[in-house]
Design a protein around this motif. Structure first.
Motif, short mmCIF file in Angstrom:
data_model
loop_
_atom_site.label_atom_id
_atom_site.label_comp_id
_atom_site.label_asym_id
_atom_site.label_seq_id
_atom_site.Cartn_x
_atom_site.Cartn_y
_atom_site.Cartn_z
N LEU A 83 0.83 -1.20 0.00
CA LEU A 83 0.00 0.00 0.00
C LEU A 83 0.86 1.25 0.00
O LEU A 83 1.85 1.33 0.74
CB LEU A 83 -0.92 0.03 1.22
CG LEU A 83 -2.00 -1.02 1.31
CD1 LEU A 83 -2.93 -0.72 2.48
CD2 LEU A 83 -2.80 -1.15 0.03
N LEU A 84 0.46 2.22 -0.82
CA LEU A 84 1.12 3.52 -0.81
C LEU A 84 0.41 4.48 0.13
O LEU A 84 1.01 5.42 0.64
CB LEU A 84 1.14 4.11 -2.22
CG LEU A 84 1.87 3.29 -3.28
CD1 LEU A 84 1.83 4.01 -4.63
CD2 LEU A 84 3.30 3.01 -2.85
N GLY A 85 -0.89 4.25 0.35
CA GLY A 85 -1.65 5.10 1.24
C GLY A 85 -3.00 4.49 1.55
O GLY A 85 -3.49 3.63 0.81
N GLY A 86 -3.57 4.93 2.67
CA GLY A 86 -4.88 4.44 3.08
C GLY A 86 -5.66 5.52 3.80
O GLY A 86 -5.08 6.42 4.41
N LEU A 87 -6.99 5.42 3.72
CA LEU A 87 -7.88 6.40 4.34
C LEU A 87 -9.13 5.69 4.83
O LEU A 87 -9.70 4.87 4.11
CB LEU A 87 -8.25 7.48 3.30
CG LEU A 87 -9.16 8.61 3.76
CD1 LEU A 87 -8.77 9.90 3.03
CD2 LEU A 87 -10.61 8.33 3.52
N LEU A 88 -9.55 6.02 6.04
CA LEU A 88 -10.83 5.56 6.59
C LEU A 88 -11.79 6.74 6.59
O LEU A 88 -11.43 7.83 7.03
CB LEU A 88 -10.65 5.04 8.03
CG LEU A 88 -9.67 3.89 8.23
CD1 LEU A 88 -9.58 3.52 9.71
CD2 LEU A 88 -10.07 2.69 7.40
N PHE A 89 -13.01 6.50 6.11
CA PHE A 89 -13.98 7.58 5.93
C PHE A 89 -15.31 7.16 6.53
O PHE A 89 -15.80 6.06 6.27
CB PHE A 89 -14.15 7.86 4.43
CG PHE A 89 -14.94 9.09 4.11
CD1 PHE A 89 -14.44 10.35 4.41
CD2 PHE A 89 -16.17 9.00 3.50
CE1 PHE A 89 -15.15 11.49 4.09
CE2 PHE A 89 -16.90 10.13 3.18
CZ PHE A 89 -16.39 11.38 3.47
N SER A 90 -15.89 8.04 7.31
CA SER A 90 -17.17 7.73 7.95
C SER A 90 -18.29 8.60 7.38
O SER A 90 -18.17 9.83 7.33
CB SER A 90 -17.08 7.95 9.45
OG SER A 90 -18.35 7.76 10.04
N SER A 91 -19.36 7.93 7.00
CA SER A 91 -20.56 8.64 6.54
C SER A 91 -21.74 8.35 7.46
O SER A 91 -22.88 8.66 7.12
CB SER A 91 -20.90 8.23 5.11
OG SER A 91 -21.17 6.85 5.05
N SER A 92 -21.48 7.80 8.63
CA SER A 92 -22.57 7.36 9.51
C SER A 92 -23.40 8.52 10.06
O SER A 92 -24.52 8.31 10.50
CB SER A 92 -22.03 6.51 10.66
OG SER A 92 -21.13 7.27 11.45
N ASN A 93 -22.86 9.74 10.04
CA ASN A 93 -23.61 10.91 10.52
C ASN A 93 -23.90 11.89 9.39
O ASN A 93 -23.95 13.10 9.60
CB ASN A 93 -22.84 11.61 11.65
CG ASN A 93 -22.80 10.79 12.90
OD1 ASN A 93 -23.79 10.17 13.28
ND2 ASN A 93 -21.64 10.75 13.53
N ALA A 94 -24.05 11.36 8.17
CA ALA A 94 -24.31 12.23 7.00
C ALA A 94 -25.47 13.17 7.31
O ALA A 94 -26.43 12.76 7.96
CB ALA A 94 -24.61 11.37 5.79
N GLY A 152 1.24 12.87 -4.50
CA GLY A 152 -0.17 12.98 -4.83
C GLY A 152 -1.07 11.89 -4.28
O GLY A 152 -2.27 11.88 -4.57
N VAL A 153 -0.53 10.99 -3.47
CA VAL A 153 -1.33 9.88 -2.95
C VAL A 153 -2.42 10.40 -2.00
O VAL A 153 -3.60 10.05 -2.13
CB VAL A 153 -0.45 8.82 -2.26
CG1 VAL A 153 -1.30 7.75 -1.60
CG2 VAL A 153 0.52 8.20 -3.26
N ALA A 154 -2.04 11.25 -1.04
CA ALA A 154 -3.02 11.78 -0.09
C ALA A 154 -4.07 12.62 -0.82
O ALA A 154 -5.27 12.54 -0.53
CB ALA A 154 -2.34 12.61 0.99
N THR A 155 -3.64 13.41 -1.79
CA THR A 155 -4.57 14.23 -2.56
C THR A 155 -5.56 13.35 -3.32
O THR A 155 -6.76 13.64 -3.36
CB THR A 155 -3.80 15.15 -3.53
OG1 THR A 155 -2.91 15.96 -2.77
CG2 THR A 155 -4.74 16.03 -4.33
N ALA A 156 -5.08 12.26 -3.88
CA ALA A 156 -5.96 11.33 -4.60
C ALA A 156 -6.96 10.70 -3.65
O ALA A 156 -8.16 10.58 -3.97
CB ALA A 156 -5.14 10.26 -5.30
N LEU A 157 -6.51 10.27 -2.47
CA LEU A 157 -7.40 9.63 -1.50
C LEU A 157 -8.49 10.59 -1.02
O LEU A 157 -9.68 10.26 -1.04
CB LEU A 157 -6.61 9.09 -0.32
CG LEU A 157 -5.80 7.83 -0.58
CD1 LEU A 157 -4.73 7.63 0.48
CD2 LEU A 157 -6.72 6.62 -0.64
N VAL A 158 -8.09 11.78 -0.60
CA VAL A 158 -9.08 12.74 -0.10
C VAL A 158 -9.99 13.20 -1.24
O VAL A 158 -11.21 13.30 -1.07
CB VAL A 158 -8.40 13.93 0.60
CG1 VAL A 158 -9.43 14.99 0.99
CG2 VAL A 158 -7.66 13.46 1.85
N GLY A 159 -9.43 13.43 -2.41
CA GLY A 159 -10.25 13.82 -3.56
C GLY A 159 -11.30 12.76 -3.88
O GLY A 159 -12.45 13.09 -4.20
#
Length: 157
Positions: free
Chosen positions: A61-72, A90-97
């Motif tokens: 893995l070059l990067g990882g991100l956990l994202f929560s939508s449980s309180n949308a 650009g890995v973090a930018t790609a993940l957040v984007g």
């Protein structure tokens, strides 16, 4: 560089990635709560990663991100890390984007990152600010290494 849903086959790589940043976040690789959270996000489709050379599940893995939508419509980036070899590429930018494009407006996206007094955390703060996240005055407990933390928010309209 493709952002994809992480699978349970990526867990080993995820824990290797986490071990690189334990000096900032405290022990994670052997923390049952962290492992359980990563596995849960993988099963729910809310763990995203970039694999080396766009490899198959289980690749480095070059990067990882956990994202929560449980309180949308209030969303949260729960964890973001990029391997030392892939930083400033650009890995973090790609993940957040990727997660921001999937977030329907209007919405708010928050993340807790390092306080101003954390020299090692300055790149993360600058990264979120560059993306338009603004620091909030909300009090956040210090991190496991003792450094301060601050919540940032991005409003999508």
């Amino acid at each position: 560089m493709r952002v994809v849903n992480a699978t349970l086959d990526d867990l080993k790589g995820w824990l290797e990635l986490a071990s690189e940043v334990e000096f900032l976040f405290g022990p994670m690789g052997n923390d049952p709560k962290f492992i359980q959270a990563v596995e849960k996000n993988m099963k729910q489709g809310s763990a995203f990663c970039v694999r080396d050379n766009d490899g198959l599940p289980g690749s480095k893995l070059l990067g990882g991100l956990l994202f929560s939508s449980s309180n949308a419509p209030n969303y949260k980036i729960g964890w973001l890390s990029v391997s030392s070899q892939a930083r400033n590429k650009g890995v973090a930018t790609a993940l957040v984007g990727h997660v921001l494009r999937r977030t329907p407006a209007p919405a708010e996206v928050t993340v807790i990152t390092f306080g101003e007094d954390s020299p090692d955390g300055q790149p993360a703060r600058k990264f979120y600010e560059k993306l338009g996240f603004l620091p909030l005055d909300e009090r956040i407990p210090n991190g496991p290494e003792g450094g301060s933390r601050q919540k940032f928010k991005l409003v999508l309209s």
